[in-house]
Scaffold this motif. Structure first.
Motif, PDB file in Angstrom:
ATOM      1  N   TYR A  12       0.871  -1.169   0.000  1.00 37.80           N
ATOM      2  CA  TYR A  12       0.000   0.000   0.000  1.00 37.80           C
ATOM      3  C   TYR A  12       0.913   1.225   0.000  1.00 37.80           C
ATOM      4  O   TYR A  12       1.471   1.597   1.037  1.00 37.80           O
ATOM      5  CB  TYR A  12      -0.905  -0.001   1.234  1.00 37.80           C
ATOM      6  CG  TYR A  12      -1.817   1.194   1.311  1.00 37.80           C
ATOM      7  CD1 TYR A  12      -2.924   1.293   0.477  1.00 37.80           C
ATOM      8  CD2 TYR A  12      -1.553   2.234   2.207  1.00 37.80           C
ATOM      9  CE1 TYR A  12      -3.767   2.394   0.542  1.00 37.80           C
ATOM     10  CE2 TYR A  12      -2.391   3.332   2.277  1.00 37.80           C
ATOM     11  CZ  TYR A  12      -3.493   3.414   1.440  1.00 37.80           C
ATOM     12  OH  TYR A  12      -4.329   4.524   1.508  1.00 37.80           O
ATOM     13  N   LEU A  35     -13.213  -4.115   3.768  1.00 44.40           N
ATOM     14  CA  LEU A  35     -12.843  -2.711   3.647  1.00 44.40           C
ATOM     15  C   LEU A  35     -12.558  -2.112   5.020  1.00 44.40           C
ATOM     16  O   LEU A  35     -11.601  -1.336   5.191  1.00 44.40           O
ATOM     17  CB  LEU A  35     -13.980  -1.947   2.966  1.00 44.40           C
ATOM     18  CG  LEU A  35     -13.679  -0.510   2.541  1.00 44.40           C
ATOM     19  CD1 LEU A  35     -12.552  -0.478   1.524  1.00 44.40           C
ATOM     20  CD2 LEU A  35     -14.943   0.126   1.948  1.00 44.40           C
ATOM     21  N   PHE A  36     -13.351  -2.473   5.994  1.00 43.22           N
ATOM     22  CA  PHE A  36     -13.151  -2.004   7.359  1.00 43.22           C
ATOM     23  C   PHE A  36     -11.810  -2.490   7.909  1.00 43.22           C
ATOM     24  O   PHE A  36     -11.031  -1.711   8.480  1.00 43.22           O
ATOM     25  CB  PHE A  36     -14.300  -2.487   8.249  1.00 43.22           C
ATOM     26  CG  PHE A  36     -14.047  -2.362   9.720  1.00 43.22           C
ATOM     27  CD1 PHE A  36     -14.047  -1.108  10.331  1.00 43.22           C
ATOM     28  CD2 PHE A  36     -13.822  -3.485  10.502  1.00 43.22           C
ATOM     29  CE1 PHE A  36     -13.809  -0.985  11.698  1.00 43.22           C
ATOM     30  CE2 PHE A  36     -13.592  -3.375  11.856  1.00 43.22           C
ATOM     31  CZ  PHE A  36     -13.585  -2.126  12.465  1.00 43.22           C
ATOM     32  N   GLN A  39      -8.920  -0.751   6.318  1.00 45.48           N
ATOM     33  CA  GLN A  39      -8.772   0.610   6.820  1.00 45.48           C
ATOM     34  C   GLN A  39      -8.108   0.622   8.194  1.00 45.48           C
ATOM     35  O   GLN A  39      -7.314   1.520   8.497  1.00 45.48           O
ATOM     36  CB  GLN A  39     -10.148   1.283   6.894  1.00 45.48           C
ATOM     37  CG  GLN A  39     -10.107   2.735   7.351  1.00 45.48           C
ATOM     38  CD  GLN A  39      -9.320   3.622   6.398  1.00 45.48           C
ATOM     39  OE1 GLN A  39      -9.356   3.407   5.191  1.00 45.48           O
ATOM     40  NE2 GLN A  39      -8.600   4.599   6.939  1.00 45.48           N
ATOM     41  N   THR A  40      -8.409  -0.363   9.038  1.00 42.05           N
ATOM     42  CA  THR A  40      -7.758  -0.411  10.358  1.00 42.05           C
ATOM     43  C   THR A  40      -6.262  -0.638  10.208  1.00 42.05           C
ATOM     44  O   THR A  40      -5.465  -0.112  10.995  1.00 42.05           O
ATOM     45  CB  THR A  40      -8.359  -1.527  11.234  1.00 42.05           C
ATOM     46  OG1 THR A  40      -8.160  -2.800  10.622  1.00 42.05           O
ATOM     47  CG2 THR A  40      -9.831  -1.301  11.473  1.00 42.05           C
ATOM     48  N   ILE A  42      -4.477   0.370   7.585  1.00 46.01           N
ATOM     49  CA  ILE A  42      -3.934   1.635   7.083  1.00 46.01           C
ATOM     50  C   ILE A  42      -3.733   2.616   8.229  1.00 46.01           C
ATOM     51  O   ILE A  42      -2.749   3.367   8.276  1.00 46.01           O
ATOM     52  CB  ILE A  42      -4.878   2.243   6.023  1.00 46.01           C
ATOM     53  CG1 ILE A  42      -4.912   1.368   4.777  1.00 46.01           C
ATOM     54  CG2 ILE A  42      -4.456   3.663   5.660  1.00 46.01           C
ATOM     55  CD1 ILE A  42      -5.927   1.819   3.744  1.00 46.01           C
ATOM     56  N   SER A  43      -4.674   2.612   9.176  1.00 46.49           N
ATOM     57  CA  SER A  43      -4.618   3.569  10.287  1.00 46.49           C
ATOM     58  C   SER A  43      -3.571   3.197  11.334  1.00 46.49           C
ATOM     59  O   SER A  43      -3.373   3.937  12.298  1.00 46.49           O
ATOM     60  CB  SER A  43      -5.984   3.681  10.953  1.00 46.49           C
ATOM     61  OG  SER A  43      -6.348   2.454  11.561  1.00 46.49           O
ATOM     62  N   SER A  50      -6.398  -6.425  14.459  1.00 47.57           N
ATOM     63  CA  SER A  50      -7.054  -6.848  13.228  1.00 47.57           C
ATOM     64  C   SER A  50      -7.637  -8.247  13.383  1.00 47.57           C
ATOM     65  O   SER A  50      -8.756  -8.518  12.936  1.00 47.57           O
ATOM     66  CB  SER A  50      -6.048  -6.823  12.075  1.00 47.57           C
ATOM     67  OG  SER A  50      -6.646  -7.294  10.883  1.00 47.57           O
ATOM     68  N   PHE A 118     -17.717   3.135  10.950  1.00 40.90           N
ATOM     69  CA  PHE A 118     -16.924   3.172   9.723  1.00 40.90           C
ATOM     70  C   PHE A 118     -17.832   3.072   8.493  1.00 40.90           C
ATOM     71  O   PHE A 118     -17.663   3.822   7.523  1.00 40.90           O
ATOM     72  CB  PHE A 118     -15.919   2.008   9.722  1.00 40.90           C
ATOM     73  CG  PHE A 118     -15.317   1.708   8.380  1.00 40.90           C
ATOM     74  CD1 PHE A 118     -14.191   2.386   7.928  1.00 40.90           C
ATOM     75  CD2 PHE A 118     -15.880   0.729   7.558  1.00 40.90           C
ATOM     76  CE1 PHE A 118     -13.644   2.118   6.679  1.00 40.90           C
ATOM     77  CE2 PHE A 118     -15.338   0.447   6.313  1.00 40.90           C
ATOM     78  CZ  PHE A 118     -14.217   1.146   5.863  1.00 40.90           C
ATOM     79  N   TYR A 122     -18.046   5.986   5.549  1.00 38.07           N
ATOM     80  CA  TYR A 122     -17.569   5.746   4.189  1.00 38.07           C
ATOM     81  C   TYR A 122     -18.695   5.398   3.207  1.00 38.07           C
ATOM     82  O   TYR A 122     -18.447   4.861   2.144  1.00 38.07           O
ATOM     83  CB  TYR A 122     -16.487   4.658   4.199  1.00 38.07           C
ATOM     84  CG  TYR A 122     -15.176   5.158   4.762  1.00 38.07           C
ATOM     85  CD1 TYR A 122     -14.221   5.748   3.947  1.00 38.07           C
ATOM     86  CD2 TYR A 122     -14.910   5.062   6.123  1.00 38.07           C
ATOM     87  CE1 TYR A 122     -13.019   6.219   4.464  1.00 38.07           C
ATOM     88  CE2 TYR A 122     -13.711   5.532   6.665  1.00 38.07           C
ATOM     89  CZ  TYR A 122     -12.780   6.115   5.821  1.00 38.07           C
ATOM     90  OH  TYR A 122     -11.587   6.593   6.345  1.00 38.07           O
TER      91      TYR A 122
END
Length: 384
Positions: A12, A35-36, A39-40, A42-43, A50, A118, A122
């Motif tokens: 990424y 997707l959720f 995103q976790t 990425i954050s 996770s 979330f 989104y």
């Protein structure tokens, strides 16, 4: 069924991410939770977080896949879950069925609340879901099974109670009226009639009953089907138990042998018209019982809450037991005998019967829709 999959070294930008995602039985990613979870990652959430999120979402989406959505052919979509259904999942499934600790259920709540926030942020949800996310703590309440059983017992009347409290306390001393009123109560308990159905034209026509129950005593059926016009003009065929069949046969060929009107009639043969006859009769028997017996205040309150309609609830519950004993599907036959417009109404009694008779194997099979009984059983039962 959903399952978790570990994604390793997903590129990424300039980073390589490790995170879990959810896949269906065909190993295809389930879009919203994936997707959720992405995103976790990425954050900056660590892999253990996770994994915990993925585990909790796997449990939730597996229950959704076993529950009917807007169309019976489709499973329940996470966007359509009601607050009562969410309560059912948390309390009925996680707390009661899976027997998770309160702390574990709280962790599931954190995951679901974060996931839904979330999804709204989104654009996966059109509006924010305001779930209560409440659980019943075992520290200050009895177990959910005990609560449900206690509540339903307040409504349910055993056969012994029916005989000793209701039939034995009919107030009239007139032999004709007493025999008629005993049958009126029995038609509620053993045939599921509503109070107004006792006096609806043709429901209990003596001409019809004599055809079904001929005078020859050798051929008295153990049980028979009675066609009843009921709520909203809907006609059903209810199965009449032998314990009222014999009483009807005796009455129509005995004290009513010279009458051709209806089973529920005056001594003159004139049909009763009062739709509340069953209700008033039930109330008089209860008052007589309470006047002659010293009961605890809680028991008095419980009896005063009951009405003639509770006899129909007892018939429905006992019919579920009869179906199991006879290898019949209660979802089909109880619905027919009671004339339920909704399958959910029949399901209520199947669940109550399971609670009443401790059919734990049935309780563990409840889907999300039905497990709302774990928290919403009072409201659902009282509506029927």
């Amino acid at each position: 069924m959903a399952d978790t999959v570990l994604v390793k070294n997903f590129k990424y930008g300039s980073r390589f991410l490790n995170f879990y995602c959810l896949v269906d039985e065909n190993e295809r990613p389930i879009f919203a939770p994936c997707l959720f979870l992405f995103q976790t990652a990425i954050s900056g959430q660590d892999l253990d977080t996770s994994k915990a999120y993925a585990f909790d979402l796997k449990s939730f989406f597996n229950i959704l896949s076993q529950s009917s959505g807007k169309s019976k052919e489709d499973h329940l979509d996470f966007r359509d879950v009601s607050d009562a259904q969410m309560d059912g999942y948390l309390n009925g499934y996680l707390l009661f069925q899976k027997k998770l600790s309160t702390n574990s259920v709280q962790r599931h709540i954190t995951t679901l609340r974060t996931f839904y926030e979330f999804s709204y942020k989104y654009g996966l949800l059109e509006k924010s879901n305001s779930y209560s996310f409440e659980i019943d703590s075992s520290e200050n309440k009895t177990t959910m099974l005990e609560q449900a059983t206690q509540t339903f017992h307040q409504m349910y009347i055993t056969e012994d109670e029916f005989d000793e409290i209701l039939l034995s306390n009919i107030t009239t001393s007139d032999p004709f009226l007493r025999e008629r009123d005993e049958i009126a109560l029995k038609l509620g308990y053993y045939a599921g009639l509503r109070t107004e159905e006792l006096v609806i034209n043709d429901n209990l026509s003596l001409v019809k009953l004599r055809k079904q129950l001929p005078k020859v005593t050798k051929n008295i059926p153990q049980a028979f089907y009675l066609t009843i016009k009921g709520k909203n003009g809907v006609t059903r065929k209810t199965l009449v138990d032998v314990k009222v069949t014999k009483a009807i046969h005796k009455f129509i060929w005995g004290r009513l042998k010279a009458t051709n009107s209806t089973l529920m009639c005056q001594k003159s043969g004139k049909p009763l018209k009062d739709v509340n006859h069953g209700t008033a009769l039930f109330r008089r028997s209860i008052e007589q019982y309470l006047n002659n017996n010293a009961l605890e205040a809680e028991d008095v309150k419980a009896w005063l809450k009951r009405s003639y309609h509770v006899l129909r609830k007892c018939y429905a519950t006992n019919s579920v037991s009869f179906c199991y004993e006879s290898n019949l599907d209660p979802r089909i036959f109880v619905s027919r005998w009671l004339g339920h417009a909704s399958s959910e109404t029949t399901e209520d009694y199947i669940i109550f019967e399971a609670l009443l008779n401790k059919r734990l194997e049935l309780l563990t099979e409840l889907n999300l829709e039905n497990s709302t009984f774990a928290t919403a059983y009072k409201n659902k039962f009282n509506k029927k």
